[in-house]
Design a protein around this motif. Structure first.
Motif, short mmCIF file in Angstrom:
data_model
loop_
_atom_site.label_atom_id
_atom_site.label_comp_id
_atom_site.label_asym_id
_atom_site.label_seq_id
_atom_site.Cartn_x
_atom_site.Cartn_y
_atom_site.Cartn_z
N LEU A 83 8.17 0.80 0.28
CA LEU A 83 8.04 0.20 -1.03
C LEU A 83 9.07 -0.91 -1.26
O LEU A 83 8.82 -1.87 -1.98
CB LEU A 83 8.18 1.27 -2.12
N PHE A 86 7.49 -3.83 0.32
CA PHE A 86 6.37 -4.27 -0.50
C PHE A 86 6.88 -5.09 -1.68
O PHE A 86 6.26 -6.09 -2.07
CB PHE A 86 5.58 -3.08 -1.01
N MET A 90 5.73 -8.87 -2.53
CA MET A 90 5.20 -9.26 -3.84
C MET A 90 6.01 -10.41 -4.44
O MET A 90 5.47 -11.35 -5.03
CB MET A 90 5.22 -8.06 -4.79
N GLN A 100 -1.53 -6.87 -8.53
CA GLN A 100 -0.68 -6.15 -7.58
C GLN A 100 -1.34 -4.89 -7.06
O GLN A 100 -1.26 -4.57 -5.87
CB GLN A 100 0.66 -5.82 -8.23
N HIS A 101 -2.02 -4.16 -7.93
CA HIS A 101 -2.67 -2.92 -7.51
C HIS A 101 -3.78 -3.22 -6.50
O HIS A 101 -3.93 -2.51 -5.50
CB HIS A 101 -3.23 -2.18 -8.72
N LEU A 104 -2.25 -4.13 -3.11
CA LEU A 104 -1.78 -2.95 -2.39
C LEU A 104 -2.95 -2.14 -1.83
O LEU A 104 -2.87 -1.62 -0.71
CB LEU A 104 -0.95 -2.07 -3.33
N ILE A 108 -3.31 -1.63 2.12
CA ILE A 108 -3.21 -0.29 2.70
C ILE A 108 -4.51 0.10 3.40
O ILE A 108 -4.50 0.88 4.36
CB ILE A 108 -2.80 0.71 1.62
N ILE A 206 1.10 -6.93 3.87
CA ILE A 206 1.36 -5.52 3.57
C ILE A 206 0.77 -4.62 4.64
O ILE A 206 1.40 -3.67 5.09
CB ILE A 206 0.81 -5.17 2.18
N ASP A 210 3.13 -2.34 7.17
CA ASP A 210 3.02 -0.89 7.24
C ASP A 210 2.82 -0.42 8.67
O ASP A 210 3.33 0.64 9.06
CB ASP A 210 1.86 -0.41 6.37
N ARG A 243 0.23 3.53 -3.24
CA ARG A 243 0.13 2.44 -4.20
C ARG A 243 0.61 2.87 -5.58
O ARG A 243 1.40 2.17 -6.22
CB ARG A 243 -1.33 1.96 -4.31
N TYR A 246 4.29 3.22 -5.94
CA TYR A 246 4.97 1.93 -6.08
C TYR A 246 5.18 1.60 -7.56
O TYR A 246 6.26 1.17 -7.97
CB TYR A 246 4.11 0.85 -5.41
#
Length: 372
Positions: A83, A86, A90, A100-101, A104, A108, A206, A210, A243, A246
């Motif tokens: 995070l 991340f 961002m 943003q959501h 993510l 992911i 992202i 990961d 997510r 976060y």
């Protein structure tokens, strides 16, 4: 644990159905995620993991269920470190809060596919070469030392090879075009061409970041269980709930000042566990003439207790440190809610930089590689 193909298929379909519902909710109305909504979704995903663990206990027994819980907690705790990066991504790409959501989620999704391939490859290697556990164990111990030694160092986001390749193949727009990843525009010569928006770039960033974190988290869970099904499901459940975590943690990310030390202890513990198990089942010719050694091994129940205990101690110590012995900047930096701004990306060009390309935005607390 033998898992028939239909169980694998049913599990994957179920996971995809959960993600499809999440995607439908996000896609229907892009919005800024609040703490209450994030807490509700974190509860949903943790509840789903608990139901899955209960199902394993009923259908497969105590050991697989305990291994799943230990693996899930380990992966979820190691993912918290993601995070921090991340947040860097961002900020570097100036992602608007309402998107943003969505960013993510798709990032992911990329990570889920890549991790699934990584797990299958790892399981195949372990099945064929038992000595790989020596390498996994040594790698985890070395990673633990690096995490602890670099726990207080600042990081900055740097574009990885995948992002640089996209920039070479397709032009990237200076601004966001809603939630679109591709858009057709005329170039400087008046030709109609496809342009990539920063939305796609940040999703790739992202997902690939990961995957880099998976280089230590997946060997760690293989140190708890060799069952590919449990390794896969623990990773998937941990990533799906990442997510919402976060947005839920927000500024608390900066308050977990001892998180890297706790993660280092967990990685070192699992690394030692791997080496002990490798010695206990040794077949390497130049170690004890290829014969197993009578060394003690660490059971899954003890592993679960150590992991939970270290995480609790780390969290409590961090909050006590920030509350009663505040440092110069502990807990004062912006959380995820402030990471994305509505500042246009062409502001970076006014300062002579490429938009989203290796901004020197720094944060503390994360010491695992953010990509290069």
């Amino acid at each position: 644990m033998y898992v028939p193909f239909w169980v694998w298929a049913l599990t994957i379909v179920g996971l995809l159905a959960v993600l499809a519902v999440d995607l439908w909710i996000v896609g229907r109305r892009p919005h800024e995620v609040g703490v209450r909504e994030a807490a509700r979704w974190v509860g949903v995903y943790i509840g789903l993991a608990a139901v899955f663990a209960a199902g394993l206990y009923v259908l497969a027994g105590r050991d697989p269920a305990t291994a799943f819980v230990a693996g899930y907690i380990t992966e979820y705790s190691l993912s918290v470190d993601n995070l921090f990066v991340f947040l860097l991504i961002m900020s570097a790409f100036a992602v608007p809060k309402v998107y943003q959501h969505r960013v993510l989620l798709f990032g992911i999704l990329i990570a889920l596919v890549l991790r699934g391939a990584f797990i299958l490859a790892g399981a195949a290697v372990i099945e064929r070469f038992s000595w790989v556990f020596y390498l996994f164990g040594a790698f985890l111990v070395l990673t633990a030392i690096k995490v602890v030694m670099e726990g207080d160092e600042d990081e900055e986001f740097k574009e990885n090879a995948a992002l640089r390749l996209v920039r070479r193949v397709l032009p990237v727009t200076d601004d966001y075009v809603g939630s679109r990843s591709l858009v057709r525009r005329r170039d400087t010569h008046g030709r109609l061409r496809w342009f990539v928006t920063p939305m796609l770039m940040v999703m790739i960033a992202i997902g690939m970041t990961d995957l880099l974190f998976a280089l230590d988290s997946i060997p760690a869970i293989f140190g708890l269980t060799r069952d590919p099904y449990i390794v896969f499901t623990a990773n998937m459940f941990a990533l799906m709930g990442l997510r919402q975590l976060y947005f839920l943690l927000g500024g608390l990310l900066k308050k977990l000042v001892y998180l890297s030390y706790g993660l280092g202890v967990i990685l070192a513990f699992i690394g030692v566990k791997l080496v002990l198990e490798a010695l206990h089942t040794n077949t390497v010719p130049f170690i004890n003439d290829g014969e197993p050694l009578g060394v003690p091994t660490i059971g899954i129940e003890l592993s679960l207790a150590v992991i939970v205990g270290v995480l609790l101690l780390t969290t409590v110590a961090s909050l006590v440190k920030v509350r009663f012995f505040p440092g110069d900047d502990a807990g004062d930096e912006a959380g995820p809610d402030e990471a994305g701004t509505d500042q246009p990306l062409d502001h970076a060009r006014e300062e002579g930089e490429e938009p989203g390309a290796g901004h020197e935005t720094a944060t503390s607390g994360s010491s695992r590689t953010s990509g290069s």
